[in-house]
Motif scaffolding. Structure first.
Motif, short mmCIF file in Angstrom:
data_model
loop_
_atom_site.label_atom_id
_atom_site.label_comp_id
_atom_site.label_asym_id
_atom_site.label_seq_id
_atom_site.Cartn_x
_atom_site.Cartn_y
_atom_site.Cartn_z
N GLU A 105 0.83 -1.21 0.00
CA GLU A 105 0.00 0.00 0.00
C GLU A 105 0.86 1.25 0.00
N GLU A 135 -5.13 5.23 -1.54
CA GLU A 135 -4.03 4.41 -1.02
C GLU A 135 -3.68 4.81 0.41
N HIS A 138 -5.90 3.09 2.69
CA HIS A 138 -5.52 1.69 2.85
C HIS A 138 -4.34 1.55 3.81
ZN ZN Z 1 -4.51 0.18 -1.93
#
Ligand code: ZN
Length: 151
Positions: A105, A135, A138
Motif C-alpha cells: 500500500e 491508497e 488503505h
Molecule cells: Zn490500496
C-alpha cells in the motif's frame, strides 16, 4: 507522466498486482487458520479489483492495456515486477502478512503521490491525487490491523 492513458495503464498494473498479492495473502491466512485476517485480505483484493475496473473504465480500455516494457516508467522500488521476488510465503505469520500488505500500500501511495506531484497534465494530476488519497486510506487501515496484531 503526462498521458492519461499511460497513467491508467500503470494504475491497472499496480492494482492487478495488489489484488493478486492480497489473494495470495488471504490463502496464506487461510492456511494459518486466521479467518478474520483472511476475510480482510479478500475484501482488500476485491477493492483492488474494483479500482482496476475503474481505471479500465476511465481509460476506455476493453482489454488490459499492455504497454511495451520500455513504455512503463516505474520509480525505484515501485514496479510490480520488483515486488514479485519478495513473494508470499504460504507459512507466513499474520504479522509478516500484514507488514507485506502495508508495504504494498505504501508503494502504491508513493507511486500515485509522485505522479500527482510531478505530472504536467491537470487530468493526470487530479486522478493520481484521487488514487493517492485512496491508497493512504488503505495504509491507515493496515496500520490499525498491525497495531491490533502486535505481539
Ligand atoms: Zn490500496
Amino acid at each position: 507522466m503526462d498521458d492519461i492513458n499511460v497513467f491508467l495503464a500503470h494504475a491497472v498494473e499496480l492494482e492487478r498486482e495488489a489484488a493478486r498479492r492480497y489473494e495470495e495473502l488471504a490463502e496464506s491466512m487461510h492456511a494459518d487458520r486466521n479467518l478474520e485476517v483472511e476475510k480482510f485480505f479478500r475484501q482488500m483484493a476485491a477493492y483492488s479489483r474494483k479500482h482496476l475496473a475503474l481505471a479500465m473504465e476511465r481509460g476506455g480500455f476493453h482489454r488490459l492495456p499492455a504497454l511495451a516494457a520500455e513504455e512503463y516508467s516505474w520509480p525505484d522500488g515501485v514496479s510490480p515486477e520488483q515486488f514479485e521476488w519478495i513473494g508470499v510465503d504460504s507459512m507466513m505469520d499474520v504479522h509478516s502478512a500484514l507488514t507485506l500488505a502495508l508495504d504494498g500500500e505504501r508503494r502504491g501511495h508513493a507511486f500515485y503521490a509522485g505522479i500527482a506531484g510531478t505530472s504536467g497534465d491537470p487530468e493526470v494530476q487530479a486522478m493520481a491525487r484521487e488514487f493517492a488519497a485512496e491508497e493512504s486510506e488503505h495504509v491507515a487501515v493496515l496500520e490499525k490491523w498491525i497495531t491490533r496484531y502486535a505481539a
